[in-house]
Motif scaffolding. Structure first.
Motif, PDB file in Angstrom:
ATOM      1  N   LYS A 114      39.989  32.194  36.172  1.00  0.00           N
ATOM      2  CA  LYS A 114      39.690  33.183  36.490  1.00  0.00           C
ATOM      3  C   LYS A 114      38.918  34.362  37.068  1.00  0.00           C
ATOM      4  O   LYS A 114      39.457  35.356  37.877  1.00  0.00           O
ATOM      5  CB  LYS A 114      38.909  33.837  35.211  1.00  0.00           C
ATOM      6  CG  LYS A 114      40.129  33.453  33.765  1.00  0.00           C
ATOM      7  CD  LYS A 114      39.344  33.415  32.360  1.00  0.00           C
ATOM      8  CE  LYS A 114      40.166  33.715  30.984  1.00  0.00           C
ATOM      9  NZ  LYS A 114      39.362  33.963  29.988  1.00  0.00           N
ATOM     10  N   ARG A 115      37.606  34.225  37.808  1.00  0.00           N
ATOM     11  CA  ARG A 115      37.648  33.941  38.820  1.00  0.00           C
ATOM     12  C   ARG A 115      38.491  33.995  40.422  1.00  0.00           C
ATOM     13  O   ARG A 115      38.282  35.272  40.881  1.00  0.00           O
ATOM     14  CB  ARG A 115      36.525  33.650  39.416  1.00  0.00           C
ATOM     15  CG  ARG A 115      35.158  33.692  39.861  1.00  0.00           C
ATOM     16  CD  ARG A 115      33.972  33.673  40.531  1.00  0.00           C
ATOM     17  NE  ARG A 115      33.658  31.834  39.904  1.00  0.00           N
ATOM     18  CZ  ARG A 115      33.827  30.773  40.906  1.00  0.00           C
ATOM     19  NH1 ARG A 115      33.432  31.319  42.644  1.00  0.00           N
ATOM     20  NH2 ARG A 115      33.820  29.918  41.152  1.00  0.00           N
ATOM     21  N   ASP A 162      40.869  36.464  39.558  1.00  0.00           N
ATOM     22  CA  ASP A 162      40.485  37.920  39.826  1.00  0.00           C
ATOM     23  C   ASP A 162      39.708  38.224  41.498  1.00  0.00           C
ATOM     24  O   ASP A 162      39.766  39.266  42.020  1.00  0.00           O
ATOM     25  CB  ASP A 162      38.909  38.320  39.457  1.00  0.00           C
ATOM     26  CG  ASP A 162      38.619  38.439  37.871  1.00  0.00           C
ATOM     27  OD1 ASP A 162      40.013  38.575  36.874  1.00  0.00           O
ATOM     28  OD2 ASP A 162      37.834  37.915  37.272  1.00  0.00           O
ATOM     29  N   GLU A 163      39.689  37.217  42.420  1.00  0.00           N
ATOM     30  CA  GLU A 163      39.628  37.141  43.879  1.00  0.00           C
ATOM     31  C   GLU A 163      41.271  37.874  44.528  1.00  0.00           C
ATOM     32  O   GLU A 163      40.891  38.409  45.265  1.00  0.00           O
ATOM     33  CB  GLU A 163      38.735  36.071  44.042  1.00  0.00           C
ATOM     34  CG  GLU A 163      37.201  36.054  43.799  1.00  0.00           C
ATOM     35  CD  GLU A 163      36.299  34.383  44.975  1.00  0.00           C
ATOM     36  OE1 GLU A 163      37.713  34.396  45.095  1.00  0.00           O
ATOM     37  OE2 GLU A 163      35.527  34.544  44.223  1.00  0.00           O
ATOM     38  N   GLU A 222      43.576  39.230  42.396  1.00  0.00           N
ATOM     39  CA  GLU A 222      43.641  39.885  42.099  1.00  0.00           C
ATOM     40  C   GLU A 222      42.496  41.516  43.240  1.00  0.00           C
ATOM     41  O   GLU A 222      43.665  42.738  43.917  1.00  0.00           O
ATOM     42  CB  GLU A 222      43.405  40.620  41.036  1.00  0.00           C
ATOM     43  CG  GLU A 222      44.682  39.768  40.565  1.00  0.00           C
ATOM     44  CD  GLU A 222      43.684  40.046  38.461  1.00  0.00           C
ATOM     45  OE1 GLU A 222      43.102  40.261  37.952  1.00  0.00           O
ATOM     46  OE2 GLU A 222      44.933  40.116  37.892  1.00  0.00           O
ATOM     47  N   ARG A 223      41.702  41.657  43.783  1.00  0.00           N
ATOM     48  CA  ARG A 223      41.229  42.267  44.576  1.00  0.00           C
ATOM     49  C   ARG A 223      41.549  42.023  46.105  1.00  0.00           C
ATOM     50  O   ARG A 223      41.948  43.305  46.693  1.00  0.00           O
ATOM     51  CB  ARG A 223      39.293  42.462  44.470  1.00  0.00           C
ATOM     52  CG  ARG A 223      39.129  42.255  43.755  1.00  0.00           C
ATOM     53  CD  ARG A 223      37.597  42.639  43.849  1.00  0.00           C
ATOM     54  NE  ARG A 223      36.703  41.026  44.001  1.00  0.00           N
ATOM     55  CZ  ARG A 223      36.263  40.086  42.834  1.00  0.00           C
ATOM     56  NH1 ARG A 223      37.204  40.418  41.422  1.00  0.00           N
ATOM     57  NH2 ARG A 223      36.188  38.989  43.174  1.00  0.00           N
ATOM     58  N   ASP A 281      44.655  44.261  45.626  1.00  0.00           N
ATOM     59  CA  ASP A 281      44.618  45.649  46.101  1.00  0.00           C
ATOM     60  C   ASP A 281      44.361  46.337  47.363  1.00  0.00           C
ATOM     61  O   ASP A 281      45.050  46.925  47.492  1.00  0.00           O
ATOM     62  CB  ASP A 281      43.692  46.111  44.850  1.00  0.00           C
ATOM     63  CG  ASP A 281      43.991  45.418  43.116  1.00  0.00           C
ATOM     64  OD1 ASP A 281      44.774  45.742  43.465  1.00  0.00           O
ATOM     65  OD2 ASP A 281      42.421  45.703  42.768  1.00  0.00           O
ATOM     66  N   ARG A 298      50.875  39.058  40.938  1.00  0.00           N
ATOM     67  CA  ARG A 298      50.420  39.444  39.718  1.00  0.00           C
ATOM     68  C   ARG A 298      51.156  38.857  37.541  1.00  0.00           C
ATOM     69  O   ARG A 298      49.903  38.235  37.220  1.00  0.00           O
ATOM     70  CB  ARG A 298      50.479  40.874  39.708  1.00  0.00           C
ATOM     71  CG  ARG A 298      49.607  41.616  40.363  1.00  0.00           C
ATOM     72  CD  ARG A 298      49.757  43.018  40.522  1.00  0.00           C
ATOM     73  NE  ARG A 298      48.853  43.971  41.495  1.00  0.00           N
ATOM     74  CZ  ARG A 298      47.744  43.782  41.601  1.00  0.00           C
ATOM     75  NH1 ARG A 298      46.794  43.614  41.286  1.00  0.00           N
ATOM     76  NH2 ARG A 298      47.019  44.203  43.213  1.00  0.00           N
ATOM     77  N   GLN A 330      49.195  36.331  35.568  1.00  0.00           N
ATOM     78  CA  GLN A 330      49.308  36.660  33.726  1.00  0.00           C
ATOM     79  C   GLN A 330      49.376  35.771  33.077  1.00  0.00           C
ATOM     80  O   GLN A 330      48.227  35.633  32.088  1.00  0.00           O
ATOM     81  CB  GLN A 330      49.683  38.409  33.972  1.00  0.00           C
ATOM     82  CG  GLN A 330      49.653  38.453  32.395  1.00  0.00           C
ATOM     83  CD  GLN A 330      48.238  38.849  32.136  1.00  0.00           C
ATOM     84  OE1 GLN A 330      47.727  39.101  32.869  1.00  0.00           O
ATOM     85  NE2 GLN A 330      48.130  38.553  30.356  1.00  0.00           N
ATOM     86  N   LYS A 370      46.588  33.327  33.315  1.00  0.00           N
ATOM     87  CA  LYS A 370      45.906  33.362  32.214  1.00  0.00           C
ATOM     88  C   LYS A 370      46.039  32.941  31.107  1.00  0.00           C
ATOM     89  O   LYS A 370      45.375  32.674  29.905  1.00  0.00           O
ATOM     90  CB  LYS A 370      45.459  34.723  32.941  1.00  0.00           C
ATOM     91  CG  LYS A 370      44.654  35.152  33.986  1.00  0.00           C
ATOM     92  CD  LYS A 370      43.570  36.667  34.108  1.00  0.00           C
ATOM     93  CE  LYS A 370      43.287  36.626  35.387  1.00  0.00           C
ATOM     94  NZ  LYS A 370      42.789  37.893  35.385  1.00  0.00           N
TER      95      LYS A 370
END
Length: 86
Positions: free
Chosen positions: A15-16, A19-20, A22-23, A26, A57, A61, A64
């Motif tokens: 998950k970490r 998240d990285e 996804e950042r 962005d 993305r 998802q 996850k």
């Protein structure tokens, strides 16, 4: 350590990482605007990026959701095993 605790650690790590990623997506989105990159090449990149970033993305998802599914399965198996041992 149990399978569930190993799985939980792996899920936290994954998950970490997600998240990285996804950042990072962005950040690319922020810096790919037409004020930064102009002209036909920029337009082509943004069109391609829009499609690819949605795919990435969606994959994140899905990953996850699969991690949670595996975790729940392991929890169920461990609970059933504990019942059998009692």
């Amino acid at each position: 350590m149990s399978k569930v605790s190993d799985c939980e650690k792996d899920i936290r790590d994954l998950k970490r990482y997600a998240d990285e990623l996804e950042r990072a997506l962005d950040a690319v989105q922020r810096y790919s605007g037409d004020t930064v990159w102009r002209g036909p090449a920029g337009d082509r990149f943004r069109a391609d990026w829009g499609k690819r970033s949605k795919e990435i993305r969606a994959s994140l998802q899905y990953a996850k959701e699969e991690m949670e599914r595996v975790k729940k399965k392991l929890e169920k198996e461990e609970a059933e095993k504990k019942k059998e041992d009692d």
